[in-house]
Design a protein around this motif. Structure first.
Motif, PDB file in Angstrom:
ATOM      1  N   PRO A   7       1.591  -0.151  -4.222  1.00 59.78           N
ATOM      2  CA  PRO A   7       2.944  -0.104  -3.659  1.00 59.78           C
ATOM      3  C   PRO A   7       3.290   1.249  -3.045  1.00 59.78           C
ATOM      4  O   PRO A   7       4.189   1.349  -2.229  1.00 59.78           O
ATOM      5  CB  PRO A   7       3.840  -0.398  -4.862  1.00 59.78           C
ATOM      6  CG  PRO A   7       3.017  -0.048  -6.062  1.00 59.78           C
ATOM      7  CD  PRO A   7       1.586  -0.284  -5.667  1.00 59.78           C
ATOM      8  N   ASP A   8       2.565   2.296  -3.398  1.00 60.51           N
ATOM      9  CA  ASP A   8       2.859   3.634  -2.892  1.00 60.51           C
ATOM     10  C   ASP A   8       1.804   4.113  -1.885  1.00 60.51           C
ATOM     11  O   ASP A   8       1.498   5.287  -1.809  1.00 60.51           O
ATOM     12  CB  ASP A   8       2.969   4.620  -4.042  1.00 60.51           C
ATOM     13  CG  ASP A   8       1.691   4.682  -4.877  1.00 60.51           C
ATOM     14  OD1 ASP A   8       0.748   3.896  -4.593  1.00 60.51           O
ATOM     15  OD2 ASP A   8       1.636   5.511  -5.796  1.00 60.51           O
ATOM     16  N   SER A   9       1.258   3.190  -1.112  1.00 63.03           N
ATOM     17  CA  SER A   9       0.231   3.467  -0.102  1.00 63.03           C
ATOM     18  C   SER A   9      -1.098   3.901  -0.710  1.00 63.03           C
ATOM     19  O   SER A   9      -1.989   4.326   0.009  1.00 63.03           O
ATOM     20  CB  SER A   9       0.701   4.522   0.910  1.00 63.03           C
ATOM     21  OG  SER A   9       1.828   4.049   1.591  1.00 63.03           O
ATOM     22  N   SER A  10      -1.229   3.849  -2.035  1.00 63.67           N
ATOM     23  CA  SER A  10      -2.528   4.129  -2.644  1.00 63.67           C
ATOM     24  C   SER A  10      -3.330   2.839  -2.652  1.00 63.67           C
ATOM     25  O   SER A  10      -2.809   1.763  -2.408  1.00 63.67           O
ATOM     26  CB  SER A  10      -2.350   4.653  -4.072  1.00 63.67           C
ATOM     27  OG  SER A  10      -1.772   3.656  -4.879  1.00 63.67           O
TER      28      SER A  10
END
Length: 128
Positions: free
Chosen positions: A15-18
């Motif tokens: 969800p956090d671009s990871s």
């Protein structure tokens, strides 16, 4: 000494671009190390109709406590389908050997009158 190993890697976005990679080993020295389950059922009756669904869980390790992810599309009823996505509960042993899993959830929202359906059930016994 060489031992033949087969498997696959799944890439997923966080969800956090990871992102992450999961390695699933499907056989070790020619022996299966994972299994799947069939599942099927009918959704709840809402807005004048219900839907049938059927599918196969994603593979999970054999011989250890585990859950399975699953995803399928419902039947086409009343001009639309729904998607079913979820994760089963833990393995429940069968007296005759093997195990099954309980699953439950809600479909995606769809239809002329936007709505969702509830579903629940148990998988079949494990399939190697």
């Amino acid at each position: 000494m060489e031992i033949p190993v087969t498997g696959f890697i799944v890439h997923s976005e966080g969800p956090d671009s990871s992102h992450s990679h999961k390695l699933y080993i499907t056989s070790w020295d020619g022996r299966p190390t994972t299994h799947t389950h069939h599942f099927s059922g009918n959704t709840s009756f809402d807005v004048g109709h219900n839907h049938h669904y059927a599918g196969m869980t994603e593979p999970a390790p054999s011989g250890v406590q585990h859950v399975h992810n699953y995803r399928t599309e419902t039947s086409f009823n009343d001009g639309h389908t729904h998607t079913i996505i979820g994760t089963t509960g833990p393995a429940i042993p069968l007296q005759s050997g093997g195990h099954y899993h309980y699953f439950q959830g809600y479909t995606t929202i769809n239809g002329r009158t936007p709505h969702r359906h509830m579903y629940n059930g148990t998988t079949g016994n494990e399939v190697n």
